[in-house]
Design an enzyme around this catalytic site. Structure first.
Site, PDB file in Angstrom:
ATOM      1  N   CYS A  89       0.841  -1.205   0.000  1.00 17.30           N
ATOM      2  CA  CYS A  89       0.000   0.000   0.000  1.00 17.30           C
ATOM      3  C   CYS A  89       0.880   1.260   0.000  1.00 17.30           C
ATOM      4  O   CYS A  89       1.615   1.482  -0.942  1.00 17.30           O
ATOM      5  CB  CYS A  89      -0.986  -0.023   1.163  1.00 17.30           C
ATOM      6  N   HIS A 196      -3.765  -4.967  -0.267  1.00 17.46           N
ATOM      7  CA  HIS A 196      -3.239  -5.539   0.981  1.00 17.46           C
ATOM      8  C   HIS A 196      -3.254  -7.061   0.881  1.00 17.46           C
ATOM      9  O   HIS A 196      -4.308  -7.675   1.042  1.00 17.46           O
ATOM     10  CB  HIS A 196      -4.085  -5.084   2.166  1.00 17.46           C
ATOM     11  N   GLU A 198      -2.205  -9.128   3.009  1.00 20.54           N
ATOM     12  CA  GLU A 198      -2.552  -9.682   4.332  1.00 20.54           C
ATOM     13  C   GLU A 198      -4.052  -9.676   4.591  1.00 20.54           C
ATOM     14  O   GLU A 198      -4.534 -10.320   5.528  1.00 20.54           O
ATOM     15  CB  GLU A 198      -1.812  -8.923   5.440  1.00 20.54           C
TER      16      GLU A 198
END
Length: 216
Positions: A89, A196, A198
């Site tokens: 990001c 993202h 994650e």
């Protein structure tokens, strides 16, 4: 034993990133040491580096600069010694030459380009910030990591600005959000994701696995 450091400069989703990376690393044959650290000495001896980032480009840039020696260490390890690097990001955006979120702010200048506000058309159909799942399509199959990534998977985005590279070849993958948006930037040993990983479930874990298995 391989080592990876997630850089803690007060501007990242650190817990989720470490959890995801540790989960992937535990499934690999090689043993890994995964650390989150704000100590440049830890970064200096790491084999892989992740720079996360959440929030404003200028604020993240300042927070990174405030850690003594961190920028110099990152320059040494990433630019000079070519260890594998992943920016997430705003961590990806910081690789640009400059960003325009708020005031004009210089980036790390690792990949030529600018971080500009999203400007989808027609605006009425696209909300800013861009939040949600979007399909990511690979557009540069020449980079060494592209063959390790599945094409046309969906990843989770949260952003109002995006990285516009000067050289389109630095864009490894893109998404369509009323305009062409760089989803993955890549040059040599450096890769960055606007989304993202994650937060992107299986697709994100697969990308992290590709990164951990990436040999420069």
């Amino acid at each position: 034993m391989k080592s990876l450091v997630i850089v803690d400069y007060g501007s990242g989703n650190l817990h989720s990133v470490q959890q995801s990376v540790s989960r992937v690393a535990n499934e690999l044959k090689e043993e890994w040491t995964i650390k989150t650290s704000s100590d440049p000495k830890e970064v200096l001896k790491s084999d892989y580096i992740i720079l996360p980032g959440v929030g404003n480009f200028a604020d993240c840039r300042q927070s990174l600069a405030e850690i003594q020696d961190m920028e110099q260490v990152l320059e040494t390890r990433v630019q000079e010694q070519a260890v594998p690097f992943l920016g997430i990001c705003v961590g990806m955006q910081l690789m640009a030459t400059k960003g325009f979120e708020g005031n004009l702010v210089s980036g790390l200048n690792w990949i030529d380009g600018s971080v500009l506000p999203l400007s989808p058309k027609p605006k009425v159909e696209y909300k800013i910030p861009h939040m949600g799942w979007n399909k990511v399509s690979i557009c540069n199959f020449n980079h060494s990591l592209s063959s390790k990534l599945a094409n046309d998977l969906f990843y989770y985005f949260v952003h109002s600005y995006h990285f516009v590279p000067d050289n389109f070849n630095d864009c490894l993958a893109f998404t369509d959000y009323g305009e062409h948006v760089t989803a993955i930037i890549a040059r040599d040993n450096k890769i960055g994701t606007q989304f993202h990983p994650e937060k992107s479930q299986k697709a994100g874990l697969n990308l992290i696995s590709a990164f951990l298995n990436w040999h420069i």
